[in-house]
Design an enzyme around this catalytic site. Structure first.
Site, PDB file in Angstrom:
ATOM      1  N   HIS A  35       0.319  -0.937   0.112  1.00  0.00           N
ATOM      2  CA  HIS A  35      -0.075   0.166   0.050  1.00  0.00           C
ATOM      3  C   HIS A  35       1.121   1.111   0.339  1.00  0.00           C
ATOM      4  CE1 HIS A  35       1.245  -0.201   4.397  1.00  0.00           C
ATOM      5  NE2 HIS A  35       0.181  -1.264   3.752  1.00  0.00           N
ATOM      6  N   HIS A  38       4.110   1.196   2.290  1.00  0.00           N
ATOM      7  CA  HIS A  38       5.066   0.426   2.200  1.00  0.00           C
ATOM      8  C   HIS A  38       5.975   1.380   0.627  1.00  0.00           C
ATOM      9  CE1 HIS A  38       2.612  -2.753   2.781  1.00  0.00           C
ATOM     10  NE2 HIS A  38       3.944  -3.114   3.577  1.00  0.00           N
ATOM     11  N   ASP A 159       4.989  -0.112  12.901  1.00  0.00           N
ATOM     12  CA  ASP A 159       5.256  -1.717  13.891  1.00  0.00           C
ATOM     13  C   ASP A 159       6.710  -1.064  14.828  1.00  0.00           C
ATOM     14  OD1 ASP A 159       4.258  -4.518  12.293  1.00  0.00           O
ATOM     15  OD2 ASP A 159       4.989  -3.183  10.663  1.00  0.00           O
ATOM     16  N   GLN A 162       8.739  -3.757  16.367  1.00  0.00           N
ATOM     17  CA  GLN A 162       9.770  -4.376  15.161  1.00  0.00           C
ATOM     18  C   GLN A 162      11.057  -3.414  15.131  1.00  0.00           C
ATOM     19  OE1 GLN A 162       8.104  -6.636  12.003  1.00  0.00           O
ATOM     20  NE2 GLN A 162       8.461  -5.044  10.438  1.00  0.00           N
TER      21      GLN A 162
HETATM   22  O1  PAF Z   1       6.906  -6.056   8.955  1.00  0.00           O
HETATM   23  C1  PAF Z   1       7.197  -6.382   8.352  1.00  0.00           C
HETATM   24  O2  PAF Z   1       6.499  -7.211   7.104  1.00  0.00           O
HETATM   25  C2  PAF Z   1       7.339  -8.502   8.440  1.00  0.00           C
HETATM   26  O3  PAF Z   1       7.529  -8.457   9.451  1.00  0.00           O
HETATM   27  C3  PAF Z   1       8.971  -8.591   7.666  1.00  0.00           C
HETATM   28  C4  PAF Z   1       9.636  -7.380   8.687  1.00  0.00           C
HETATM   29  C5  PAF Z   1       8.358  -7.724   6.334  1.00  0.00           C
HETATM   30  C6  PAF Z   1       9.925  -9.557   8.246  1.00  0.00           C
HETATM   31  O4  PAF Z   1       9.113 -10.804   7.660  1.00  0.00           O
END
Ligand code: PAF
Length: 293
Positions: A35, A38, A159, A162
């Site tokens: 989307h 990204h 995220d 993450q």
């Molecule tokens: O954020 C994401 O889309 C996923 O966690 C990633 C970093 C591609 C790892 O699979």
């Protein structure tokens, strides 16, 4: 025209050639269903590097619910077209066996000794709600970094936890530089996510309550409130006004001193984080309090 590769080994060879030719590579790892959020990462990768490369792989290692993995939207052809449209140099995908050719057991599962430790930022919140999630993220991102050898890797702030986990991973590896990009939002405030596609139009509107709750915490912070419990209460009060939202957490953390449990008392810095569900669609969002966003 974008180069499309269906095999991590071919991607590894392409990236090595680019690096050998002295070109920098900006890398955006994704699970597809691309989307505008990204694409903004890819545009930034292109602006800051000679080449931009994207991986599209719905990583089974990071899903704790089979249903979430099965329902995750997949349309590689559409993703390739979108990436081509913004000038991305190369996109690759693969299978678990393609990424981990020597590390799977007879049943096709990753042998536990090849799982990568996600470090202390994986504790609490997403790490507590989603068993094994950050081990799965750290394991695939570590492998993706091996394949691409990027100069810079781009992740979205949506995220948040993450981004801390991959930042720690990159620091342990000594590369790449991790660039965390601002959250892209829909017009009424909902953070862009591939999962939004699975919300009904009504729930998609209602889900704006999450960014309103984060906004309430930010407003209180700007007015001088530094108390972690009081700020969390502000968010929960707003979220309680939306009966369709099933709250998992609405908490504060000090981003520079991550803790598994919510801190109590006054905070010097704060990020507010929310997770919950509309029906079976799980959403997360966050806001660094006092930031420009
Ligand atoms: O954020 C994401 O889309 C996923 O966690 C990633 C970093 C591609 C790892 O699979």
């Amino acid at each position: 025209m974008i180069l499309r590769l269906d095999d991590p080994a071919a991607a590894r060879a392409w990236c090595a050639r680019e690096r050998d030719a002295g070109r920098t590579i900006g890398f955006v790892p994704t699970m597809g269903a691309l989307h505008a959020g990204h694409l903004s990462l890819v545009e930034r990768a292109l602006a800051e590097n000679d080449r931009a490369c994207v991986s599209v792989f719905v990583n089974p290692l990071q899903f704790d619910e089979a249903q979430d993995f099965d329902h995750y939207p997949r349309d590689f052809g559409a993703d390739v077209d979108l990436l081509d449209g913004v000038g991305c140099s190369m996109v690759f995908t693969g299978t678990l066996a393609g990424f981990f050719p020597d590390e799977l057991d007879d049943a096709g599962a990753l042998r536990p000794e090849f799982s990568v430790d996600p470090g202390p930022a994986a504790l609490g919140l997403e790490g507590a709600c989603r068993d094994g999630h950050f081990e799965g993220v750290a394991t695939i991102v570590d492998r993706l970094f091996d394949v691409v050898g990027p100069t810079r890797a781009y992740f979205g702030q949506k995220d948040y936890q993450q981004s801390l986990v991959v930042g720690d991973l990159a620091a342990r590896r000594g590369a790449p530089e991790v660039v965390v990009c601002p959250i892209a939002r829909e017009p009424h405030g909902l953070a862009r996510s591939s999962r939004n596609e699975r919300l009904s139009p009504d729930d998609r509107e209602r889900a704006a309550v999450i960014s309103r709750a984060l906004g309430a915490a930010d407003e209180a912070w700007r007015a001088g409130d530094r108390d972690a419990d009081a700020l969390a209460r502000r968010m929960r009060d707003v979220l309680a006004g939306e009966p369709r939202f099933a709250l998992e957490y609405a908490e504060l953390r000090d981003p520079a001193a991550w803790t598994a449990d919510a801190p109590t008392g006054p905070l010097a810095r704060a990020v507010a984080l929310v997770a919950g569900r509309f029906g079976d669609v799980r959403l997360i969002d966050n806001r660094v309090l006092g930031d420009a966003s």
